[in-house]
Design a protein around this motif. Sequence first.
Motif, PDB file in Angstrom:
ATOM      1  N   MET A 129       8.936  -6.895   3.426  1.00 27.35           N
ATOM      2  CA  MET A 129       9.165  -7.728   2.246  1.00 27.35           C
ATOM      3  C   MET A 129       9.436  -9.178   2.660  1.00 27.35           C
ATOM      4  N   ARG A 130      10.123  -9.319   3.814  1.00 30.19           N
ATOM      5  CA  ARG A 130      10.462 -10.662   4.294  1.00 30.19           C
ATOM      6  C   ARG A 130       9.248 -11.419   4.802  1.00 30.19           C
ATOM      7  N   GLU A 131       8.194 -10.688   5.158  1.00 31.24           N
ATOM      8  CA  GLU A 131       7.014 -11.341   5.727  1.00 31.24           C
ATOM      9  C   GLU A 131       6.123 -11.952   4.647  1.00 31.24           C
ATOM     10  N   GLY A 132       6.390 -11.609   3.416  1.00 29.31           N
ATOM     11  CA  GLY A 132       5.597 -12.190   2.327  1.00 29.31           C
ATOM     12  C   GLY A 132       4.559 -11.226   1.790  1.00 29.31           C
ATOM     13  N   ASP A 133       4.241 -11.407   0.503  1.00 34.37           N
ATOM     14  CA  ASP A 133       3.341 -10.475  -0.185  1.00 34.37           C
ATOM     15  C   ASP A 133       1.908 -10.522   0.325  1.00 34.37           C
ATOM     16  N   GLU A 134       1.514 -11.694   0.897  1.00 32.91           N
ATOM     17  CA  GLU A 134       0.085 -11.803   1.224  1.00 32.91           C
ATOM     18  C   GLU A 134      -0.385 -10.795   2.271  1.00 32.91           C
ATOM     19  N   TYR A 135       0.535 -10.341   3.132  1.00 31.03           N
ATOM     20  CA  TYR A 135       0.137  -9.313   4.104  1.00 31.03           C
ATOM     21  C   TYR A 135      -0.211  -7.996   3.405  1.00 31.03           C
ATOM     22  N   VAL A 136       0.375  -7.822   2.221  1.00 29.48           N
ATOM     23  CA  VAL A 136       0.101  -6.600   1.464  1.00 29.48           C
ATOM     24  C   VAL A 136      -1.131  -6.796   0.591  1.00 29.48           C
ATOM     25  N   THR A 137      -1.139  -7.905  -0.140  1.00 29.88           N
ATOM     26  CA  THR A 137      -2.141  -8.065  -1.184  1.00 29.88           C
ATOM     27  C   THR A 137      -3.546  -8.329  -0.634  1.00 29.88           C
ATOM     28  N   ARG A 138      -3.625  -8.671   0.661  1.00 31.26           N
ATOM     29  CA  ARG A 138      -4.968  -8.856   1.219  1.00 31.26           C
ATOM     30  C   ARG A 138      -5.683  -7.508   1.417  1.00 31.26           C
ATOM     31  N   TYR A 139      -4.954  -6.428   1.272  1.00 29.42           N
ATOM     32  CA  TYR A 139      -5.572  -5.092   1.355  1.00 29.42           C
ATOM     33  C   TYR A 139      -5.650  -4.483  -0.037  1.00 29.42           C
ATOM     34  N   SER A 140      -6.557  -3.532  -0.184  1.00 35.15           N
ATOM     35  CA  SER A 140      -6.780  -2.983  -1.518  1.00 35.15           C
ATOM     36  C   SER A 140      -5.670  -2.025  -1.970  1.00 35.15           C
ATOM     37  N   ARG A 141      -5.303  -1.077  -1.145  1.00 38.95           N
ATOM     38  CA  ARG A 141      -4.283  -0.051  -1.424  1.00 38.95           C
ATOM     39  C   ARG A 141      -4.595   0.769  -2.673  1.00 38.95           C
ATOM     40  N   LYS A 142      -5.846   0.752  -3.085  1.00 38.92           N
ATOM     41  CA  LYS A 142      -6.246   1.450  -4.313  1.00 38.92           C
ATOM     42  C   LYS A 142      -6.037   2.962  -4.215  1.00 38.92           C
ATOM     43  N   SER A 143      -6.130   3.469  -2.975  1.00 42.49           N
ATOM     44  CA  SER A 143      -6.042   4.923  -2.801  1.00 42.49           C
ATOM     45  C   SER A 143      -4.639   5.465  -3.065  1.00 42.49           C
ATOM     46  N   LEU A 144      -3.614   4.614  -2.936  1.00 44.05           N
ATOM     47  CA  LEU A 144      -2.228   5.096  -3.034  1.00 44.05           C
ATOM     48  C   LEU A 144      -1.923   5.736  -4.383  1.00 44.05           C
ATOM     49  N   ARG A 145      -1.194   6.833  -4.321  1.00 41.92           N
ATOM     50  CA  ARG A 145      -0.840   7.585  -5.520  1.00 41.92           C
ATOM     51  C   ARG A 145       0.678   7.762  -5.649  1.00 41.92           C
ATOM     52  N   VAL A 146       1.308   8.135  -4.531  1.00 44.49           N
ATOM     53  CA  VAL A 146       2.761   8.349  -4.541  1.00 44.49           C
ATOM     54  C   VAL A 146       3.355   7.674  -3.309  1.00 44.49           C
ATOM     55  N   LEU A 147       4.501   7.019  -3.502  1.00 41.55           N
ATOM     56  CA  LEU A 147       5.217   6.411  -2.379  1.00 41.55           C
ATOM     57  C   LEU A 147       6.492   7.208  -2.145  1.00 41.55           C
ATOM     58  N   GLY A 148       7.010   7.130  -0.931  1.00 44.50           N
ATOM     59  CA  GLY A 148       8.238   7.869  -0.649  1.00 44.50           C
ATOM     60  C   GLY A 148       9.174   7.047   0.204  1.00 44.50           C
ATOM     61  N   SER A 149      10.464   7.355   0.099  1.00 43.23           N
ATOM     62  CA  SER A 149      11.478   6.617   0.835  1.00 43.23           C
ATOM     63  C   SER A 149      12.509   7.599   1.377  1.00 43.23           C
ATOM     64  N   VAL A 150      12.995   7.328   2.581  1.00 39.30           N
ATOM     65  CA  VAL A 150      14.001   8.216   3.183  1.00 39.30           C
ATOM     66  C   VAL A 150      14.833   7.478   4.223  1.00 39.30           C
TER      67      VAL A 150
END
Length: 694
Positions: free
Chosen positions: A408-429
């Motif tokens: 999150m600290r690195e900025g959104d652009e590292y995420v948004t430059r990828y599609s991530r369309k396949s993602l359905r469920v996220l998990g945290s632990v």
Amino acid sequence: NYLRHVESLAVLPSGAGKISHLNAVILGEALASEENDLVFPSEEFSRQALVPSPMKYMEMYRRSIEDPAGFWSEIASEFYWKQKWGTTVYSENLDVRKGPIKIEWFKGGITNICYNALDRNIEAGNGDKIAIYWEGNDLGQDGSLTYSSLLEKVCQLANYLKDIGVRKGDAVVIYLPMLMELPIAMLACARIGAIHSVVFAGFSADSLAQRIVDCKPKAVITCNAVRRGPKVIHLKDIVDDALAESAKSGVSVDVCLTYENQSAMNRHDTKWQKGRDIWWQDTIPEYPTTCEIEWVDAEDPLFLLYTSGSTGKPKGVLHTTGGYMIYTATTFKYAFDYKPPDIYWCTADCGWITGHSYVTYGPLLNGATVIVFEGVPSYPDPGRCWNIVDKYKVTLFYTAPTLVRSLMREGDEYVTRYSRKSLRVLGSVGEPINPSAWRWFFNIVGDSRCPISDTWWQTETGGFLITPLPGAWPQKPGSATFPFFGVQPVIVDEKGAEIEGECSGYLCIKSSWPGAFRTLYGDHERYETTYFKPFPGYYFSGDGCSRDKDGYHWLTGRVDDVINVSGHRIGTAEVESALVSHPQCAEAAVVGVEHEVKGQGIYAFVTLVDGVPYSEELRKSLTLAVRKQFHCQIGPFAAPDKIHWAPGLPKTRSGKIMRRILRKIASRQLDELGDTSTLADPNVVDQLIALSDC
Ligand code: WTA
């Protein structure tokens, strides 16, 4: 009010109105702000979900509590048992006042978890399905194994282990990074009834030696080196040191099977002890690709995994076969809403319980396709995770809040430059996920589409105990929501009395669940003392928890002397003993403090030997003492974030360190120090405050 609130949520997906109507009936009016922060699964998601509504959850949950034997044996029947368990599905005593603690599930049932994970899925026609995609440290380095080819590799190793004399009930220590050989080694042990003890390949030689001495393995399985980001770590050297160390305690290991990890290190550069050290690649491929199963009782041990406790010595958590198998498979399926086409990636290392239950066993038992990633999320840049998500079309992505916060600290652009369309469920632990990290994970990573399963559980519990079922409930960012099937969480006060309704206190569990650990290896007494004596009649988790008006659970962190750093459990006593092993340290007291990325940081108060002056150099060498005790170069999460010089420590007249006061000083809450009059010497508090910024 309730509906208006729901409608005003920015993330409210279309179609949620219908579901919210159902929920409104069950939830009633919600109150305070975080509690009010409801995030609904889309109607589209819920429609296809295994548990599509709160009603369905309630129906299944009620059944699991009213008739645990029926509920779990129905599920267990979907697996292969060479011989079914007897008439008693489970028997338990969780009450120390009634005798020794004992938990048994499916006793008398004869099975094998490796058979159920591999052979059974192959026989069902999934032999050509990818079991594991392996992604190496560097871009472009990858590999894969189908279920059939995974089975062959497992069998070859299993045959080798048998050949060197490993028998049912023997221990094997596995010290490997995230190569495919790691799950292969775990499954090979399981196939022949050997007990695996995976040690995170980042632990120091001392920690490894301690674990070797405790379980006296027939063999150690490792590799020569690994690359983590730009660094090369010579694992074999660490194993050599550990084996020399354990020999001093009278435990010698005859075989060190070593995988040559060529991308990290050439075999000619690897130190070698002839006779003991064996190259994996020279030996294992010679063995037959089929291997008979060692059928075991459901209550025969499957693995040992060491975890930190509030006292010095790590605890060998012991899990058995049958209950663990059914529980990891079932929790995986429901908490991630798993369907066969899913591609699943859990970023945890198999050196931790998450990698046992939710990289290896849970997913493979479901016939899932799993990603095993050798590298680090920041290499070659902080977009690596999403690069992997797009490359393999990952649908289920399971990670830890500390990773979410650091990305999150690195900025959104590292995420948004990828599609991530396949993602359905996220998990945290690993630790409570703070609502702002939750939001970022949900909105940015998941494009406000993917429910987040915030799974609360522990090494000891084997699998999820409190977790959302995506599709069933609206979520509240930061809450692990509701218990999994068969789990009865209770919140108790200091005296151990159950508190009902909206409340907060100590989180305990009433009755057992199939995945519960059965003992601490070689120390059943410590098992009872740590987990069952604090609140007789219950399993005590060591966590604080509050329950809101709608019944949602909010984990508040450890209430014992355990610190949770980046999702890793560190016993304060372990850090203290590492510090006092330094010749110039007379005494140390360690507490946890809030840390922006790691969740908690380690704050150490250190009293030096008389006459030794404070210096930056000494600070460094103390930090090094702790790092040496715990870890080599990988994730030095046990290193203190702050060393605070302490001419004296606040102690009661009976000599007990008052950590409550130290926690307040560490977090600079100086106006909340409370009563210091019971201290043997109240002046030490002022001295400590004066040295805060030194
Ligand atoms: C913490 C990891 C809040 C908790 C699976 C627990 C969590 C300890 C969560 C166990 C969560 C784990 N929300 N806290 N979703 N998950 N914890 O044994 O304090 O490494 O007692 O198992 O992590 O850590 P362990």
